[in-house]
Design a protein around this motif. Sequence first.
Motif, PDB file in Angstrom:
ATOM      1  N   LEU A  79      -9.061  47.677  61.210  1.00 60.02           N
ATOM      2  CA  LEU A  79      -9.654  46.398  61.566  1.00 60.02           C
ATOM      3  C   LEU A  79     -11.065  46.514  62.126  1.00 60.02           C
ATOM      4  N   GLU A  80     -11.410  47.640  62.707  1.00 57.46           N
ATOM      5  CA  GLU A  80     -12.710  47.771  63.353  1.00 57.46           C
ATOM      6  C   GLU A  80     -13.879  47.484  62.403  1.00 57.46           C
ATOM      7  N   PRO A  81     -13.863  48.018  61.166  1.00 57.59           N
ATOM      8  CA  PRO A  81     -14.965  47.662  60.242  1.00 57.59           C
ATOM      9  C   PRO A  81     -15.007  46.167  59.931  1.00 57.59           C
ATOM     10  N   LEU A  82     -13.842  45.534  59.866  1.00 60.88           N
ATOM     11  CA  LEU A  82     -13.802  44.097  59.616  1.00 60.88           C
ATOM     12  C   LEU A  82     -14.373  43.322  60.790  1.00 60.88           C
ATOM     13  N   MET A  92     -13.808  39.591  51.469  1.00 59.31           N
ATOM     14  CA  MET A  92     -13.351  38.548  52.374  1.00 59.31           C
ATOM     15  C   MET A  92     -14.527  37.771  52.961  1.00 59.31           C
ATOM     16  N   VAL A  93     -15.490  38.490  53.526  1.00 63.95           N
ATOM     17  CA  VAL A  93     -16.626  37.828  54.161  1.00 63.95           C
ATOM     18  C   VAL A  93     -17.515  37.149  53.114  1.00 63.95           C
ATOM     19  N   ALA A  94     -17.737  37.821  51.975  1.00 58.81           N
ATOM     20  CA  ALA A  94     -18.578  37.230  50.925  1.00 58.81           C
ATOM     21  C   ALA A  94     -17.957  35.950  50.388  1.00 58.81           C
ATOM     22  N   SER A  95     -16.641  35.933  50.262  1.00 57.89           N
ATOM     23  CA  SER A  95     -15.964  34.734  49.763  1.00 57.89           C
ATOM     24  C   SER A  95     -16.160  33.567  50.712  1.00 57.89           C
ATOM     25  N   MET A  96     -16.055  33.837  52.008  1.00 56.68           N
ATOM     26  CA  MET A  96     -16.222  32.775  52.991  1.00 56.68           C
ATOM     27  C   MET A  96     -17.666  32.269  53.032  1.00 56.68           C
ATOM     28  N   ARG A  97     -18.621  33.190  52.946  1.00 58.00           N
ATOM     29  CA  ARG A  97     -20.020  32.786  53.046  1.00 58.00           C
ATOM     30  C   ARG A  97     -20.493  32.062  51.787  1.00 58.00           C
ATOM     31  N   ASN A  98     -19.948  32.413  50.633  1.00 57.10           N
ATOM     32  CA  ASN A  98     -20.419  31.870  49.367  1.00 57.10           C
ATOM     33  C   ASN A  98     -19.548  30.737  48.841  1.00 57.10           C
ATOM     34  N   ALA A  99     -18.701  30.175  49.727  1.00 58.66           N
ATOM     35  CA  ALA A  99     -17.857  29.034  49.359  1.00 58.66           C
ATOM     36  C   ALA A  99     -16.957  29.333  48.171  1.00 58.66           C
ATOM     37  N   GLU A 100     -16.484  30.587  48.070  1.00 56.36           N
ATOM     38  CA  GLU A 100     -15.556  30.954  46.998  1.00 56.36           C
ATOM     39  C   GLU A 100     -14.107  30.812  47.452  1.00 56.36           C
ATOM     40  N   ASN A 140      -0.127  47.205  50.803  1.00 57.69           N
ATOM     41  CA  ASN A 140      -0.205  46.818  49.400  1.00 57.69           C
ATOM     42  C   ASN A 140       1.108  46.173  48.959  1.00 57.69           C
ATOM     43  N   GLU A 141       1.252  44.913  49.328  1.00 61.44           N
ATOM     44  CA  GLU A 141       2.461  44.182  48.960  1.00 61.44           C
ATOM     45  C   GLU A 141       2.102  42.725  48.676  1.00 61.44           C
ATOM     46  N   ALA A 142       2.880  42.112  47.803  1.00 65.13           N
ATOM     47  CA  ALA A 142       2.619  40.715  47.460  1.00 65.13           C
ATOM     48  C   ALA A 142       2.972  39.817  48.634  1.00 65.13           C
ATOM     49  N   GLY A 143       2.288  38.701  48.727  1.00 63.61           N
ATOM     50  CA  GLY A 143       2.569  37.750  49.787  1.00 63.61           C
ATOM     51  C   GLY A 143       2.194  36.355  49.349  1.00 63.61           C
ATOM     52  N   LEU A 144       2.951  35.364  49.828  1.00 63.96           N
ATOM     53  CA  LEU A 144       2.689  33.980  49.441  1.00 63.96           C
ATOM     54  C   LEU A 144       1.710  33.281  50.378  1.00 63.96           C
ATOM     55  N   TYR A 145       1.480  33.865  51.561  1.00 63.33           N
ATOM     56  CA  TYR A 145       0.555  33.254  52.506  1.00 63.33           C
ATOM     57  C   TYR A 145      -0.740  34.051  52.656  1.00 63.33           C
ATOM     58  N   CYS A 146      -0.776  35.247  52.121  1.00 63.99           N
ATOM     59  CA  CYS A 146      -1.912  36.146  52.357  1.00 63.99           C
ATOM     60  C   CYS A 146      -2.750  36.317  51.093  1.00 63.99           C
ATOM     61  N   ASP A 147      -3.964  35.791  51.099  1.00 64.14           N
ATOM     62  CA  ASP A 147      -4.858  35.906  49.949  1.00 64.14           C
ATOM     63  C   ASP A 147      -5.687  37.178  49.984  1.00 64.14           C
ATOM     64  N   PHE A 148      -5.959  37.681  51.179  1.00 60.53           N
ATOM     65  CA  PHE A 148      -6.912  38.769  51.314  1.00 60.53           C
ATOM     66  C   PHE A 148      -6.213  40.085  51.632  1.00 60.53           C
ATOM     67  N   ASP A 149      -6.902  41.178  51.302  1.00 60.34           N
ATOM     68  CA  ASP A 149      -6.410  42.522  51.586  1.00 60.34           C
ATOM     69  C   ASP A 149      -7.294  43.154  52.646  1.00 60.34           C
ATOM     70  N   ILE A 150      -6.693  43.858  53.576  1.00 62.74           N
ATOM     71  CA  ILE A 150      -7.441  44.413  54.699  1.00 62.74           C
ATOM     72  C   ILE A 150      -8.489  45.426  54.261  1.00 62.74           C
ATOM     73  N   ASP A 151      -8.297  46.053  53.105  1.00 65.80           N
ATOM     74  CA  ASP A 151      -9.248  47.056  52.636  1.00 65.80           C
ATOM     75  C   ASP A 151     -10.425  46.446  51.886  1.00 65.80           C
ATOM     76  N   ASP A 152     -10.373  45.131  51.622  1.00 62.52           N
ATOM     77  CA  ASP A 152     -11.460  44.465  50.912  1.00 62.52           C
ATOM     78  C   ASP A 152     -12.293  43.630  51.882  1.00 62.52           C
ATOM     79  N   HIS A 153     -12.935  44.320  52.845  1.00 63.04           N
ATOM     80  CA  HIS A 153     -13.704  43.621  53.868  1.00 63.04           C
ATOM     81  C   HIS A 153     -14.828  42.787  53.261  1.00 63.04           C
ATOM     82  N   ASP A 154     -15.588  43.408  52.380  1.00 68.02           N
ATOM     83  CA  ASP A 154     -16.767  42.739  51.831  1.00 68.02           C
ATOM     84  C   ASP A 154     -16.378  41.494  51.037  1.00 68.02           C
TER      85      ASP A 154
END
Length: 267
Positions: free
Chosen positions: A22-25, A93-101, A77-91
Amino acid sequence: MSDQRRNLFFYYHPNKELDEKLEPLFQLARDNEFQIVEHSKDANIIVAVGGDGTFLQAVRKTGFRQDCLYVGVRSKNEAGLYCDFDIDDHDEMVASMRNAEVEVRKFPVIEATVNNESTYHCLNECSVRSTLIKSIDIDVYIDDLHFETFRGDGLIVATPTGSTGYNKSVQGAVVDPKLPCFQVSELASLNNNRFRTLGSSFILSGERALTLNVRQDGNDHPIIGLDNEAYSIRNIKELTIKLSDHVIRTVKLKNNTYWDRVKRTFL
């Protein structure tokens, strides 16, 4: 993401491995002008890190907030119905929020009132089960109609998003969360000349009210399951369940619908 939504609260179960991931995130969020707060009441974005179970706990522990967004992040690495993001994909996650994706999805919530006194909210399901090694008897009312008298292990009342969990495991239907409704499913019902139930799950409109009257024959304080928490409440006589005016607003990636998630999880 709106400029007003900049205060992040992270809900997770701390451990060394997760803290390191979590620290890099955390740092990436700060670098992108997000503020990490220590208390959920100060946040307008609540990030649940773990899985679907952690997401449900985050919503419950923070009081089913109506004035904020919830974000689900998978820690494994498991499927989830409430979780769209993966902890290892920091960039991403933030890029999606900033770019209205991302888009905001609204999930329906049910409310359960015990003995016309205490009211609880559920994002997944409310279940009623016997605490004793015997069947439980429940008179089931839909609005003012006595619909059936149930005898068996218990009943599950699920939201559309909760339909894929406990409800699905007892052959309940998977329901589109865009439908304002809730579903009732049986746990090991006994059908004979004295007790007769529908014998299948049924779905009620959000305009309906479901009342469960527990017969006082020793099962005076059955286990009430609210999402992934269990409560033993003494002297339960009546449980009234209906669709709440509350909804849970969650962040989802575009082109990742509920049915994409269902397919990814089960097929």
